[in-house]
Design a protein around this motif. Structure first.
Motif, PDB file in Angstrom:
ATOM      1  N   GLN A   1      -5.734   6.054   6.991  1.00  0.00           N
ATOM      2  CA  GLN A   1      -4.579   5.277   6.546  1.00  0.00           C
ATOM      3  C   GLN A   1      -3.408   6.216   6.302  1.00  0.00           C
ATOM      4  OE1 GLN A   1      -4.444   1.938   6.392  1.00  0.00           O
ATOM      5  NE2 GLN A   1      -2.261   2.167   5.940  1.00  0.00           N
ATOM      6  N   ALA A   2      -2.180   5.732   6.520  1.00  0.00           N
ATOM      7  CA  ALA A   2      -0.973   6.505   6.229  1.00  0.00           C
ATOM      8  C   ALA A   2      -0.212   5.841   5.095  1.00  0.00           C
ATOM      9  CB  ALA A   2      -0.086   6.608   7.470  1.00  0.00           C
ATOM     10  N   VAL A   3       0.334   6.645   4.177  1.00  0.00           N
ATOM     11  CA  VAL A   3       1.161   6.130   3.078  1.00  0.00           C
ATOM     12  C   VAL A   3       2.451   6.932   3.033  1.00  0.00           C
ATOM     13  CG1 VAL A   3      -0.778   5.266   1.712  1.00  0.00           C
ATOM     14  CG2 VAL A   3      -0.010   7.609   1.365  1.00  0.00           C
ATOM     15  N   PHE A   4       3.565   6.239   2.816  1.00  0.00           N
ATOM     16  CA  PHE A   4       4.882   6.881   2.798  1.00  0.00           C
ATOM     17  C   PHE A   4       5.858   5.962   2.092  1.00  0.00           C
ATOM     18  CE2 PHE A   4       3.733   5.089   6.947  1.00  0.00           C
ATOM     19  CZ  PHE A   4       4.567   3.988   7.000  1.00  0.00           C
ATOM     20  N   GLY A   5       6.973   6.523   1.670  1.00  0.00           N
ATOM     21  CA  GLY A   5       7.992   5.761   0.957  1.00  0.00           C
ATOM     22  C   GLY A   5       8.841   4.923   1.889  1.00  0.00           C
ATOM     23  N   GLY A   6       9.768   4.162   1.279  1.00  0.00           N
ATOM     24  CA  GLY A   6      10.666   3.330   2.073  1.00  0.00           C
ATOM     25  C   GLY A   6      10.133   1.951   2.352  1.00  0.00           C
ATOM     26  N   VAL A   7       8.872   1.707   1.981  1.00  0.00           N
ATOM     27  CA  VAL A   7       8.253   0.382   2.135  1.00  0.00           C
ATOM     28  C   VAL A   7       7.527   0.057   0.831  1.00  0.00           C
ATOM     29  CG1 VAL A   7       7.976   0.553   4.637  1.00  0.00           C
ATOM     30  CG2 VAL A   7       6.162   1.385   3.145  1.00  0.00           C
ATOM     31  N   SER A   8       7.121  -1.199   0.681  1.00  0.00           N
ATOM     32  CA  SER A   8       6.437  -1.631  -0.536  1.00  0.00           C
ATOM     33  C   SER A   8       5.141  -0.847  -0.752  1.00  0.00           C
ATOM     34  CB  SER A   8       6.121  -3.126  -0.455  1.00  0.00           C
ATOM     35  OG  SER A   8       5.317  -3.521  -1.553  1.00  0.00           O
ATOM     36  N   ILE A   9       4.894  -0.479  -2.000  1.00  0.00           N
ATOM     37  CA  ILE A   9       3.704   0.326  -2.304  1.00  0.00           C
ATOM     38  C   ILE A   9       2.441  -0.529  -2.420  1.00  0.00           C
ATOM     39  CG2 ILE A   9       3.894   0.212  -4.841  1.00  0.00           C
ATOM     40  CD1 ILE A   9       3.192   3.242  -4.851  1.00  0.00           C
ATOM     41  N   ASN A  10       2.586  -1.806  -2.751  1.00  0.00           N
ATOM     42  CA  ASN A  10       1.411  -2.650  -3.005  1.00  0.00           C
ATOM     43  C   ASN A  10       0.488  -2.810  -1.795  1.00  0.00           C
ATOM     44  OD1 ASN A  10       2.038  -3.055  -5.697  1.00  0.00           O
ATOM     45  ND2 ASN A  10       3.335  -4.823  -5.273  1.00  0.00           N
ATOM     46  N   PRO A  11       1.024  -3.120  -0.583  1.00  0.00           N
ATOM     47  CA  PRO A  11       0.122  -3.205   0.580  1.00  0.00           C
ATOM     48  C   PRO A  11      -0.598  -1.886   0.853  1.00  0.00           C
ATOM     49  CG  PRO A  11       2.244  -4.215   1.076  1.00  0.00           C
ATOM     50  CD  PRO A  11       2.404  -3.500  -0.222  1.00  0.00           C
ATOM     51  N   GLN A  12       0.085  -0.763   0.588  1.00  0.00           N
ATOM     52  CA  GLN A  12      -0.563   0.530   0.799  1.00  0.00           C
ATOM     53  C   GLN A  12      -1.698   0.746  -0.201  1.00  0.00           C
ATOM     54  OE1 GLN A  12       2.512   3.553   0.820  1.00  0.00           O
ATOM     55  NE2 GLN A  12       3.326   2.886   2.797  1.00  0.00           N
ATOM     56  N   MET A  13      -1.499   0.304  -1.434  1.00  0.00           N
ATOM     57  CA  MET A  13      -2.570   0.404  -2.437  1.00  0.00           C
ATOM     58  C   MET A  13      -3.812  -0.365  -1.991  1.00  0.00           C
ATOM     59  SD  MET A  13      -0.781   0.019  -6.157  1.00  0.00           S
ATOM     60  CE  MET A  13       0.171   1.336  -6.919  1.00  0.00           C
ATOM     61  N   ILE A  14      -3.584  -1.578  -1.486  1.00  0.00           N
ATOM     62  CA  ILE A  14      -4.706  -2.418  -1.042  1.00  0.00           C
ATOM     63  C   ILE A  14      -5.426  -1.771   0.141  1.00  0.00           C
ATOM     64  CG2 ILE A  14      -5.287  -4.666  -0.019  1.00  0.00           C
ATOM     65  CD1 ILE A  14      -2.829  -5.774  -1.621  1.00  0.00           C
ATOM     66  N   ALA A  15      -4.625  -1.186   1.067  1.00  0.00           N
ATOM     67  CA  ALA A  15      -5.195  -0.603   2.287  1.00  0.00           C
ATOM     68  C   ALA A  15      -6.012   0.657   2.025  1.00  0.00           C
ATOM     69  CB  ALA A  15      -4.079  -0.295   3.285  1.00  0.00           C
ATOM     70  N   LEU A  16      -5.921   1.215   0.817  1.00  0.00           N
ATOM     71  CA  LEU A  16      -6.666   2.442   0.511  1.00  0.00           C
ATOM     72  C   LEU A  16      -8.150   2.204   0.285  1.00  0.00           C
ATOM     73  CD1 LEU A  16      -4.109   4.224  -1.868  1.00  0.00           C
ATOM     74  CD2 LEU A  16      -4.816   4.966   0.410  1.00  0.00           C
ATOM     75  N   GLN A  17      -8.559   0.936   0.247  1.00  0.00           N
ATOM     76  CA  GLN A  17      -9.979   0.626   0.089  1.00  0.00           C
ATOM     77  C   GLN A  17     -10.785   1.248   1.228  1.00  0.00           C
ATOM     78  OE1 GLN A  17     -11.636  -1.116  -2.198  1.00  0.00           O
ATOM     79  NE2 GLN A  17     -10.076  -2.223  -3.363  1.00  0.00           N
ATOM     80  N   GLY A  18     -11.743   2.094   0.881  1.00  0.00           N
ATOM     81  CA  GLY A  18     -12.666   2.649   1.877  1.00  0.00           C
ATOM     82  C   GLY A  18     -12.077   3.675   2.813  1.00  0.00           C
ATOM     83  N   VAL A  19     -10.913   4.254   2.468  1.00  0.00           N
ATOM     84  CA  VAL A  19     -10.275   5.232   3.358  1.00  0.00           C
ATOM     85  C   VAL A  19     -11.000   6.570   3.290  1.00  0.00           C
ATOM     86  CG1 VAL A  19      -8.195   6.641   3.667  1.00  0.00           C
ATOM     87  CG2 VAL A  19      -7.994   4.177   3.384  1.00  0.00           C
ATOM     88  N   ASN A  20     -11.254   7.155   4.467  1.00  0.00           N
ATOM     89  CA  ASN A  20     -11.883   8.478   4.552  1.00  0.00           C
ATOM     90  C   ASN A  20     -10.848   9.587   4.719  1.00  0.00           C
ATOM     91  OD1 ASN A  20     -13.852   6.575   6.660  1.00  0.00           O
ATOM     92  ND2 ASN A  20     -14.659   7.274   4.685  1.00  0.00           N
ATOM     93  N   ILE A  21      -9.839   9.329   5.557  1.00  0.00           N
ATOM     94  CA  ILE A  21      -8.795  10.331   5.822  1.00  0.00           C
ATOM     95  C   ILE A  21      -7.445   9.702   5.492  1.00  0.00           C
ATOM     96  CG2 ILE A  21      -7.692  11.783   7.565  1.00  0.00           C
ATOM     97  CD1 ILE A  21     -10.329  11.758   9.122  1.00  0.00           C
TER      98      ILE A  21
END
Length: 382
Positions: A107-127
């Motif tokens: 998964q990739a996380v970065f600014g400039g977009v809403s943080i909430n969808p990124q928080m949800i997408a972190l479930q089960g992330v390996n890299i």
């Protein structure tokens, strides 16, 4: 050297073969076996040298059979300086992980977009691929943990330091485990890089790829000298007559990028502008479509010249010249990457001629000159 001799798993070799990757680039030949063996790496190689795959492939292999950590505890962390690079690195991970025998979630996380969808997408992330600022926001919110990662990658570390991320990186390092594999990649070996190397790396294998050829030598440059009112018709003629199926056009302003893209679309050439007034989501979508040839023409401003990284981009056109010769080199450097040839075209009006001479002098190359007005006259049958 073929990828089959580098120690990669059969599933990764099959994915490489399916995507027509046969020969490894110099950085890949040296880095892949060393990373598989869990060595620390200091890799000095220019952007466009195949660097991303040199750590993506062995990371995926090492994660394929790795013990899965607790939820929201990532195995590997890749730090990058920009949102655009984060997206590009994620694309490479997704490309090479598509057929793995054991799934590896990236998964990739970065600014400039809403943080909430990124928080949800972190479930089960390996890299996790992350920009420093957004990573710290997620850590502060207790949305993920990096205290037991196996591998840290600093990609384009020189840019992160130049862009003022040192304090953020220090805060991140404080939360990392002392025992881990460290991979540091940079285009240059500056004093800052030497200092961070001493802090981060343990007995690293140093890989320095000296380019045999100046990347500009791989770019065929042509300048069309044309009256200002004929720039648009000449641009459309060149795209059509040379059957350009993927072309990046640079303008000097947001307004001009919008105008050029609209004019191309009005004349039947699929084009879209990309600039700072577009949302991050819109920019990411446009870059993805352009990269995979679902969009023929992308019209950009200099703000994104460094963030567009496409390995086999055939054409770059300077509709207007940038102020700085360095920016000109960055623009045309979007083509001619990873030892692949490319073509850079500049449209020069009489008012821009003196500035173009300055640019040529600074890059120590004189560009072939063509009379664009004559080209249009011949095309119209006059």
């Amino acid at each position: 050297m073929s990828f089959s001799s580098l120690g990669l798993s059969p599933s990764l070799l099959q994915i490489l073969a399916d995507n027509k990757y046969t020969e490894a680039y110099p950085i890949q030949k040296e880095a892949i076996p060393a990373i598989i063996q869990k060595k620390d790496i200091l890799g000095i190689a220019k952007t466009g040298s195949g660097k991303t795959a040199s750590y993506v492939l062995p990371l995926l292999m090492n994660q394929e059979g790795a013990e899965r950590k607790k939820n929201r505890h990532v195995n590997a962390l890749v730090l990058v300086p920009t949102r655009e690079l984060a997206t590009q690195v994620l694309d490479v991970f997704k490309l090479f992980s598509a057929g793995l025998t054991e799934p590896v979630k990236t998964q990739a996380v970065f600014g400039g977009v809403s943080i909430n969808p990124q928080m949800i997408a972190l479930q089960g992330v390996n890299i996790l691929v992350a920009t420093p600022g957004r990573l710290l926001e997620l850590l502060d919110a207790n949305a993920l943990h990096i205290s037991d990662i196996d591998t840290l990658v600093l990609d384009e570390a020189d840019k992160m330091l130049n862009m003022g991320f040192k304090d953020e990186m220090d805060r991140i390092f404080a939360q990392l485990p002392k025992k881990r594999q460290n991979l540091l990649f940079s285009a240059t070996l500056s004093e800052d890089i030497k200092n961070i190397q001493q802090l981060v790396l343990h007995k690293p294998q140093v890989i320095k790829i000296d380019e045999e050829k100046d990347p500009i030598d791989l770019i065929q440059q042509t300048a069309y000298f044309v009256d200002p009112e004929k720039k648009g018709p000449l641009l459309r003629h060149l795209i059509a007559s040379q059957e350009m199926d993927q072309v990046l056009i640079f303008t000097s302003s947001i307004q001009k990028a919008d105008q050029v893209a609209n004019k191309l679309r009005n004349n039947g050439i699929e084009a879209r502008p990309i600039h700072s007034k577009k949302s991050q989501g819109a920019r990411t979508d446009l870059l993805t479509k352009f990269k995979y040839k679902k969009l023929r023409v992308l019209v950009a401003t200099d703000l994104l010249a460094r963030g567009i990284d496409i390995e086999f981009l055939p054409y770059v056109i300077n509709y207007e010249l940038p102020r700085s010769p360095k920016d000109f080199i960055h623009r045309i450097g979007r083509t001619g990457r990873a030892e692949s040839p490319g073509e850079a075209i500049s449209l020069i009006t009489p008012e821009e001629e003196h500035h173009f001479k300055v640019i040529q002098k600074k890059m120590k190359k004189w560009v072939d000159r063509i009379d664009g007005n004559v080209v249009l006259e011949k095309q119209s049958g006059k």
